[in-house]
Enzyme design. Structure first.
Site, short mmCIF file in Angstrom:
data_model
loop_
_atom_site.label_atom_id
_atom_site.label_comp_id
_atom_site.label_asym_id
_atom_site.label_seq_id
_atom_site.Cartn_x
_atom_site.Cartn_y
_atom_site.Cartn_z
N GLY A 12 7.00 4.62 -1.85
CA GLY A 12 6.51 3.59 -1.47
C GLY A 12 6.06 3.36 -0.05
O GLY A 12 6.55 4.31 0.61
N ASP A 13 5.04 2.51 0.39
CA ASP A 13 4.74 2.30 1.74
C ASP A 13 4.00 3.46 2.32
O ASP A 13 4.13 3.70 3.56
CB ASP A 13 5.88 2.11 2.66
CG ASP A 13 6.98 1.24 2.16
OD1 ASP A 13 6.55 -0.08 2.03
OD2 ASP A 13 8.16 1.45 2.18
N LYS A 16 -1.01 2.73 0.22
CA LYS A 16 -1.76 2.41 -0.59
C LYS A 16 -2.75 1.48 -0.61
O LYS A 16 -3.96 1.39 -1.08
CB LYS A 16 -1.07 2.13 -2.00
CG LYS A 16 -0.16 3.41 -2.52
CD LYS A 16 0.55 3.05 -3.64
CE LYS A 16 1.70 1.99 -3.48
NZ LYS A 16 2.63 2.03 -2.68
N GLY A 17 -2.34 0.63 0.17
CA GLY A 17 -3.22 -0.73 0.54
C GLY A 17 -4.54 -0.25 1.10
O GLY A 17 -5.72 -0.58 1.00
N LYS A 18 -4.32 0.62 2.36
CA LYS A 18 -5.47 1.05 3.16
C LYS A 18 -6.36 1.89 2.33
O LYS A 18 -7.76 1.82 2.31
CB LYS A 18 -4.99 1.93 4.31
CG LYS A 18 -6.22 2.43 5.14
CD LYS A 18 -5.51 3.47 6.06
CE LYS A 18 -6.77 3.97 6.74
NZ LYS A 18 -6.23 5.05 7.96
N GLY A 40 4.73 -4.53 -0.70
CA GLY A 40 3.58 -5.15 0.20
C GLY A 40 2.67 -4.09 0.75
O GLY A 40 2.97 -2.88 0.60
N HIS A 41 1.32 -4.26 1.03
CA HIS A 41 0.62 -3.67 1.49
C HIS A 41 0.20 -4.10 3.04
O HIS A 41 0.02 -5.35 3.01
CB HIS A 41 -0.95 -3.52 0.67
CG HIS A 41 -0.57 -2.93 -0.74
ND1 HIS A 41 0.18 -1.76 -0.88
CD2 HIS A 41 -1.15 -3.28 -1.84
CE1 HIS A 41 0.05 -1.48 -2.15
NE2 HIS A 41 -0.56 -2.46 -2.82
N THR A 128 14.99 -6.67 -3.45
CA THR A 128 14.38 -7.66 -2.47
C THR A 128 15.05 -9.18 -2.66
O THR A 128 14.70 -9.84 -2.07
CB THR A 128 12.84 -7.70 -2.41
OG1 THR A 128 12.59 -7.99 -3.80
CG2 THR A 128 12.27 -6.24 -2.35
N GLN A 223 4.70 -0.30 -5.68
CA GLN A 223 5.79 0.61 -5.52
C GLN A 223 5.21 1.98 -5.49
O GLN A 223 4.12 2.37 -4.80
CB GLN A 223 6.69 0.34 -6.28
CG GLN A 223 7.35 -0.74 -6.33
CD GLN A 223 6.66 -2.11 -6.89
OE1 GLN A 223 6.60 -1.94 -8.01
NE2 GLN A 223 6.83 -3.28 -6.59
N THR A 300 10.33 -7.07 3.22
CA THR A 300 11.57 -7.29 3.56
C THR A 300 12.04 -7.46 4.97
O THR A 300 13.11 -8.09 5.34
CB THR A 300 12.69 -6.02 2.86
OG1 THR A 300 12.14 -4.85 3.52
CG2 THR A 300 12.23 -5.87 1.42
N VAL A 413 -5.59 8.86 9.95
CA VAL A 413 -5.20 9.37 11.39
C VAL A 413 -5.11 7.99 12.23
O VAL A 413 -5.21 8.07 13.43
CB VAL A 413 -6.52 10.32 12.22
CG1 VAL A 413 -6.29 11.67 11.43
CG2 VAL A 413 -7.58 9.58 11.95
#
Length: 432
Positions: A12-13, A16-18, A40-41, A128, A223, A300, A413
């Site tokens: 995760g992290d 993905k959101g970007k 979260g994203h 969480t 996730q 978190t 980048v």
């Protein structure tokens, strides 16, 4: 136009959101197929940062219809808090559509999550505490409450009574907590029903009709691969299937309609919570990655554990998910490191493994085997083509591509939407 799935390839992290937001300008629907407000994203648009937990990142693209699929578990209070946050910042959330079959995270799920985690002591998983696991347990145990139940008060009350009959025994007799009142939960959940009503639809029909019309549906997995309850580092996992196969069950879109599976990979490795992590760093470089990469959990607030890139993990993730493309993120964070180790295998009790070990015990005892690549000091943030990257950065990307066995089609980048190098088209055939 077939459907596209975005999957996190690590713990995760990965960004993905970007990636979803970047593609959002070329798609018509963005669907969240699994998870809840436990992931979260962070998306940066024109220098403005948005932290999303339950809503699909596509909600930031005005022409996109954001959808919460049937595989998601929804905390209604958290949902409307997030909608309110976006609306206060000028984002139109009225386009959101929610599956009538999605399950609800009730207040007692959160209570159980917290008390059971404390009860585990040293064996705690590092959840969480948002009630996600208990909500999925009720779903599988056929004690769950679905969004559609809010519109039949008699059924809602019966389901809550059935769920609490068992849970109150646990809360009172095992955990020494007060019993939860049925009417309290009924009243709380019904208070959201009318606000939710305009958003509730048959999302399976909605999405398949869109695909029939030739529109682009992007499925944004929450996730990541190694948090998958089947394929992850069990039991240190989430309670759903955030792999590509889970996107089908979480949306009702069949696998034959999926054309591309895009794996999101960070240029190093991080994870939040407990569990094995072979390349984890406890020295100055771990601190460097944590600080330079801003590695703090969106949901978190916990610092993320940091380590070097793990190639066998990515190769295994590509195999499980059937990646057609990889988006490599946060390459800029590695700037300034003279020599960058890359894990190419593991030493497990003197036996070298080129791939992920079969058992959790072996993975827990795995010692990374490293290959070292030369680093770079040049600023990457203004690069917009692969050729504009310094040679050592290009060589690093090329080596990761070789080790993954899958092409790297885009490179991040910097945090902003525009700070991305497009190497190959992620959505060939889609209109711009």
């Amino acid at each position: 136009m077939p459907a596209v799935v975005i999957v996190g390839a690590q713990w995760g992290d990965e960004g993905k959101g970007k990636a979803t937001d970047l593609l959002g300008e070329r798609v018509d629907y963005v669907v969240k197929p699994n998870g809840g407000n436990n992931a979260g994203h962070t998306v940066v648009v024109d220098g403005e940062k948005f932290e999303l937990k339950l809503l699909p990142a596509g909600i930031l693209s005005p022409q996109v219809t954001p959808v919460i699929g049937n595989g998601v578990v929804i905390n209604l209070e958290a949902l409307f808090e997030e909608i309110g946050m976006l609306e206060s910042r000028g984002v139109d959330a009225s386009r959101l559509r929610i599956s009538a079959n999605a399950h609800i995270v009730a207040p007692y799920h959160q209570t159980l999550d917290k008390v059971t985690e404390r009860f585990l002591g040293k064996r705690a998983i590092g959840t969480t505490g948002r009630g996600i696991g208990p909500a999925y347990m009720d779903k599988i145990g056929r004690l769950g409450i679905r969004v559609q139940d809010l519109y039949d008060e008699s059924i809602l009350r019966q389901k809550i009574e059935g769920a609490l009959r068992q849970k109150n025994e646990l809360l009172v007799k095992l955990y020494n907590r007060r019993a939860v009142e049925v009417e309290e939960i009924v009243e709380t959940l019904l208070s959201y029903a009318e606000r939710l009503r305009p958003m509730v639809v048959d999302t399976t029909l909605l999405l398949n009709d869109a695909l029939d019309r030739g529109e682009v549906v992007l499925m944004e997995g929450g996730q990541a691969t190694y948090l998958d309850v089947d394929h992850g580092t069990y039991p240190f996992v989430t309670s759903s299937n955030p792999t590509a196969g889970g996107a089908c069950t979480g949306t009702g879109v069949g696998p034959t309609r999926i054309d591309r599976v895009i794996g999101i990979v960070k240029a190093y490795t991080t994870r939040v919570g407990a569990g094995p992590f072979p390349t984890e760093l406890f020295d100055k470089w771990g601190e460097y990655l944590q600080t330079t990469g801003g590695e703090v959990g969106v949901n978190t607030g916990r610092p993320r554990r940091c380590g070097w890139y793990d190639a066998p993990m990515i190769r295994h993730a590509a195999r499980i998910n059937g990646f057609t493309d990889i988006v490599l993120t946060k390459l800029d964070v590695l700037t300034g490191i003279d020599e960058i180790p890359v894990c190419t295998g593991y030493d497990v009790d003197g036996v070298i493994h080129q791939d992920m070990p079969m058992t959790q015990t072996e993975f827990h005892h795995a010692v990374p085997v490293y290959e070292t690549l030369p680093g770079w000091t040049e600023d990457l943030s203004e690069a917009r083509t692969f050729e504009e990257l310094p040679k050592n950065a290009r060589d690093y990307v090329t080596r990761l591509e070789e080790l993954a066995g899958c092409r790297i089609s885009a490179i991040g980048v910097g945090p902003d939407r525009s700070a991305t190098i497009a190497v190959h088209d992620l959505l060939p055939g889609a209109s711009d």
